[in-house]
Write a protein that holds these residues in place. Structure first.
Motif, mmCIF file in Angstrom:
data_model
loop_
_atom_site.group_PDB
_atom_site.id
_atom_site.type_symbol
_atom_site.label_atom_id
_atom_site.label_comp_id
_atom_site.label_asym_id
_atom_site.label_seq_id
_atom_site.Cartn_x
_atom_site.Cartn_y
_atom_site.Cartn_z
ATOM 1 N N GLN A 148 3.774 1.806 -1.415
ATOM 2 C CA GLN A 148 4.262 2.059 -2.763
ATOM 3 C C GLN A 148 3.152 2.652 -3.645
ATOM 4 O OE1 GLN A 148 5.749 -1.919 -3.447
ATOM 5 N NE2 GLN A 148 7.867 -1.159 -3.485
ATOM 6 N N TRP A 149 1.939 2.157 -3.508
ATOM 7 C CA TRP A 149 0.811 2.695 -4.272
ATOM 8 C C TRP A 149 0.523 4.146 -3.889
ATOM 9 C CZ3 TRP A 149 -0.611 0.959 -8.651
ATOM 10 C CH2 TRP A 149 -0.535 -0.388 -8.955
ATOM 11 N N ALA A 171 0.776 7.302 -6.385
ATOM 12 C CA ALA A 171 -0.387 8.174 -6.548
ATOM 13 C C ALA A 171 -0.019 9.630 -6.264
ATOM 14 C CB ALA A 171 -1.521 7.728 -5.638
ATOM 15 N N ILE A 216 0.823 -1.222 0.000
ATOM 16 C CA ILE A 216 0.000 0.000 0.000
ATOM 17 C C ILE A 216 0.854 1.268 0.000
ATOM 18 C CG2 ILE A 216 -0.286 0.102 2.493
ATOM 19 C CD1 ILE A 216 -3.248 0.753 0.454
#
Length: 119
Positions: free
Chosen positions: A5-6, A10, A3
């Motif tokens: 890294q996401w 983003a 999460i």
């Protein structure tokens, strides 16, 4: 990917996209549109290039306020009048437009291509 890294991806994507979205109150105009505005006495014309660049080639309608001086000298401009900003290529004038917007100017025009596009 986890999460974190996401979230980082983003945030980076949001930052990059925000750099390309035009700021409200700043309009990019062509050289011809800038020339057409010379007749309007309620518009201020600012050249944000260095003094040396300005002396080498400028239009008499434009007052020289180098980008580095703009944050402190913008208070000498009339916030009730529109402002047309120009530089050599359009990059510094885009930065200048954002500075003016943050200082409360409502109608700002940035000349696309700057002095390079003038000829």
């Amino acid at each position: 990917m986890d999460i974190l890294q996401w979230i980082i991806i983003a945030l980076i994507a949001a930052y990059v996209i925000s750099r390309f979205i035009p700021t409200k109150g700043i309009t990019n105009i062509t050289v011809q549109e800038a020339k057409d505005k010379f007749k309007d006495k309620n518009i201020q014309f600012i050249d944000v290039r260095t003094l040396g660049e300005y002396k080498a080639n400028h239009r008499p309608q434009f007052k020289n306020i180098p980008l580095s001086d703009l944050p402190t000298k913008a208070n000498k401009l009339d916030k009730d009048k529109a402002v047309v900003v120009i530089c050599q290529s359009g990059m510094r004038s885009a930065k200048a437009a954002k500075i003016l917007k943050k200082q409360g100017f409502a109608k700002i025009y940035n000349v696309k291509g700057g002095m390079n596009a003038w000829f």
